[in-house]
Design a protein around this motif. Structure first.
Motif, mmCIF file in Angstrom:
data_model
loop_
_atom_site.group_PDB
_atom_site.id
_atom_site.type_symbol
_atom_site.label_atom_id
_atom_site.label_comp_id
_atom_site.label_asym_id
_atom_site.label_seq_id
_atom_site.Cartn_x
_atom_site.Cartn_y
_atom_site.Cartn_z
ATOM 1 N N TYR A 248 0.804 -1.218 0.000
ATOM 2 C CA TYR A 248 0.000 0.000 0.000
ATOM 3 C C TYR A 248 0.839 1.270 0.000
ATOM 4 C CZ TYR A 248 -3.770 -3.236 1.032
ATOM 5 O OH TYR A 248 -4.667 -4.266 0.963
ATOM 6 N N TRP A 258 0.168 1.836 -6.551
ATOM 7 C CA TRP A 258 -1.032 1.540 -5.780
ATOM 8 C C TRP A 258 -1.758 2.836 -5.454
ATOM 9 C CZ3 TRP A 258 -2.466 -3.478 -4.478
ATOM 10 C CH2 TRP A 258 -3.596 -3.605 -3.659
ATOM 11 N N ASP A 260 -4.864 4.640 -3.649
ATOM 12 C CA ASP A 260 -5.795 4.363 -2.566
ATOM 13 C C ASP A 260 -6.234 5.665 -1.899
ATOM 14 O OD1 ASP A 260 -7.321 2.696 -0.878
ATOM 15 O OD2 ASP A 260 -5.681 1.243 -0.774
ATOM 16 N N PRO A 341 -12.312 -1.228 -6.212
ATOM 17 C CA PRO A 341 -11.381 -2.207 -6.803
ATOM 18 C C PRO A 341 -12.077 -3.492 -7.227
ATOM 19 C CG PRO A 341 -11.154 -2.166 -4.424
ATOM 20 C CD PRO A 341 -12.117 -1.077 -4.766
ATOM 21 N N TYR A 342 -13.217 -3.791 -6.585
ATOM 22 C CA TYR A 342 -13.936 -5.030 -6.887
ATOM 23 C C TYR A 342 -15.408 -4.691 -7.109
ATOM 24 C CZ TYR A 342 -9.668 -6.594 -4.665
ATOM 25 O OH TYR A 342 -8.355 -6.753 -4.332
ATOM 26 N N SER A 371 -7.241 -6.538 -12.459
ATOM 27 C CA SER A 371 -7.472 -6.861 -11.057
ATOM 28 C C SER A 371 -6.329 -7.700 -10.512
ATOM 29 C CB SER A 371 -8.803 -7.609 -10.915
ATOM 30 O OG SER A 371 -9.032 -7.974 -9.577
ATOM 31 N N ASP A 372 -6.263 -7.798 -9.187
ATOM 32 C CA ASP A 372 -5.284 -8.685 -8.568
ATOM 33 C C ASP A 372 -5.855 -10.090 -8.385
ATOM 34 O OD1 ASP A 372 -7.122 -8.008 -6.657
ATOM 35 O OD2 ASP A 372 -5.668 -7.594 -5.075
ATOM 36 N N HIS A 403 -7.317 0.854 -5.518
ATOM 37 C CA HIS A 403 -7.931 0.143 -4.397
ATOM 38 C C HIS A 403 -8.882 1.058 -3.628
ATOM 39 C CE1 HIS A 403 -7.762 -1.954 -0.349
ATOM 40 N NE2 HIS A 403 -7.927 -2.997 -1.153
ATOM 41 N N LYS A 405 -12.064 3.071 -2.344
ATOM 42 C CA LYS A 405 -13.483 2.718 -2.215
ATOM 43 C C LYS A 405 -14.223 4.010 -1.888
ATOM 44 C CE LYS A 405 -11.067 -0.928 0.010
ATOM 45 N NZ LYS A 405 -11.136 -2.051 -0.833
ATOM 46 N N ASN A 420 -16.166 -2.506 -0.395
ATOM 47 C CA ASN A 420 -16.138 -2.681 -1.844
ATOM 48 C C ASN A 420 -17.561 -2.821 -2.368
ATOM 49 O OD1 ASN A 420 -13.210 -2.880 -2.067
ATOM 50 N ND2 ASN A 420 -13.420 -4.900 -1.130
#
Length: 485
Positions: A248, A258, A260, A341-342, A371-372, A403, A405, A420
């Motif tokens: 992160y 990354w 965030d 992210p999801y 995506s990871d 990442h 949200k 998420n």
């Protein structure tokens, strides 16, 4: 007899599997759960012998949830009842807001207050923090200044480079007489035995959330504590998407950038964060917490920024954060900007986005370009056509992995937190979001979002619908697992 078993072992095993599977199917049918999830479990149980039973055992049974989280709910209510008189939240906060806000915003505030004991707080200062390196610079400085207590709750806490700095700082403050309480999720976190011994030898109280026997092999185990909370002296609070791990922080040696988002809060909303931490601590420590007046000091913040802290999890009666997101989307008038992210949504969120967009609202969603998780990527792709059909704009973040949200609406409302846009966050894990009712903060969040779009590609529907049949097959397969991801 032995010869019969040896020669017919496969027939016996497969028969036993389907007897158990049918018992499980009947059990599922009697539960009041989402039909899509019900169908997924039934298909997995009947189509995938043995494997289906393993999946159901790990993810589908509710007895563990009911037993554990009924107890947690009782503990929560007892603790909240015992500290309500200590909260310094002004009773006129909602009255003040009703005079300033639109009707739909007031209804959202009231929804959460009724659902989750989430009072509207009025006197707050809030700072939106971009990326881990900036968060940890501010967090470490605040921890250095701590005088009374530091409360920490993380989904991922690793004793890598940044994690070791974090834990060493907590050990230092504990040696100085600051009370430190540390809660970490046993599946998401990875702390060495040596570091755990050091924490134990110091005055730091530390507990894993719902320990599991083999955390390395249970990365998607249900009912995890996905929250990221730090409270310092009851005056400063941190909440958002950034865990404690080198992943992160954008170190030069990291292979992937990354992106965030996190929040630093001072003021009355910190008291609500404190309550959420303490209710969790009451559960993980398995002992009655001794309340201290220093946990809820007199508020010193005079800036007016209305904030609600919304928490949800298996121990709440309602899907509080999901309901707040749903309501805010369907009542939007100008725009809805979402970053996640999801994106593996339930039907309610998909419908909300479609209705908003078709009614003329500018609905945009920002997701990672890659995506990871292979299965999460294809599951996300399976939902995009429904968005394109309703003229929702879909952006893929190209600079690295996003990442964050976040959601910002109509220059008046922003939410930033741990949740998420997926089944797991809405229904299974413990999550926490800050809902900010401020034009100033909404404009900052909006500009941050537009800056991220500069590093993104708006997807073209005509190109997307011409993707190959193999990709569509992968999407269909992964979508089958969506309620379990």
């Amino acid at each position: 007899m032995i010869e019969f078993l040896q020669s017919h072992w496969w027939t016996i095993a497969i028969t036993l599997n389907y007897i158990l599977a049918l018992i499980a199917v009947v059990t599922i049918l009697f539960k009041s759960i989402n039909p899509t999830k019900t169908l997924t479990y039934i298909i997995v149980l009947l189509v995938f012998p043995f494997f289906g039973l393993i999946v159901y055992y790990l993810f589908g049974q509710e007895y563990r949830k009911n037993k554990i989280f009924n107890k947690k709910d009782i503990l929560n209510n007892e603790l909240i009842q015992s500290i309500e008189d200590k909260l310094e939240i002004k009773p006129e906060a909602l009255t003040f807001y009703e005079a300033e806000a639109e009707e739909d915003q007031i209804r959202l505030v009231q929804l959460l207050q009724k659902n989750d004991k989430s009072p509207l707080t009025q006197y707050n200062d809030v700072e939106i923090i971009i990326n881990g390196e900036n968060k940890f610079e501010k967090l470490f400085k605040d921890i250095e200044s701590a005088k009374q207590h530091i409360h920490v709750e993380y989904y991922i806490l690793k004793d890598d480079k940044i994690g070791t700095r974090f834990l060493e700082l907590l050990l230092k403050k504990a040696d100085q007489g600051v009370q430190v309480k540390l809660s970490y999720d046993d599946v998401g976190s990875k702390i060495s035995s040596k570091m755990k011994r050091r924490l134990t030898q110091s005055s730091i109280e530390h507990h894993p959330f719902m320990p599991v026997l083999f955390p390395k092999f249970t990365g998607k185990m249900n009912y995890r504590d996905h929250r990221k909370i730090v409270i310092i002296d009851g005056e400063i609070g941190y909440v958002g998407g950034i865990n404690v791990s080198d992943t992160y922080v954008n170190y030069p040696e990291n292979k992937k950038y990354w992106r965030d988002t996190h929040l630093r809060i001072t003021g009355e909303a910190v008291f609500t964060l404190q309550v959420q931490f303490l209710t969790n601590w009451n559960f993980v420590s398995d002992k009655k917490i001794e309340l201290n007046q220093t946990y809820f000091p007199k508020n010193k913040t005079e800036t007016i920024t209305p904030i609600q802290i919304a928490a949800s999890g298996p121990d709440t009666d309602w899907a509080n954060i999901m309901e707040a997101i749903f309501f805010s989307i369907v009542t939007a008038e100008k725009y809805v900007y979402i970053a996640t992210p999801y994106f593996i949504p339930n039907d309610q969120i998909i419908t909300a986005m479609q209705v908003a967009s078709k009614s003329g609202v500018d609905v945009r969603i920002l997701i990672p370009d890659k995506s990871d998780s292979w299965i999460a990527q294809h599951a996300t792709n399976s939902y995009l056509e429904q968005l394109f059909d309703a003229n929702v704009k879909v952006y893929r973040y190209k600079k690295g992995f996003t990442h964050a949200k976040t959601m910002v609406i109509d220059d008046v409302f922003t939410t930033i937190g741990t949740c998420n846009m997926d089944y797991r966050s809405f229904n299974i894990n413990f999550e926490i979001n800050a809902l900010i009712y401020s034009k100033e903060q909404a404009l900052k969040a909006k500009q941050m979002y537009l800056n991220d779009l500069d590093n993104s590609l708006c997807m073209d529907y005509d190109q997307w619908k011409n993707r190959g049949k193999l990709e569509r097959l992968k999407e269909a397969y992964c979508r089958l697992w969506a309620p379990l991801l």
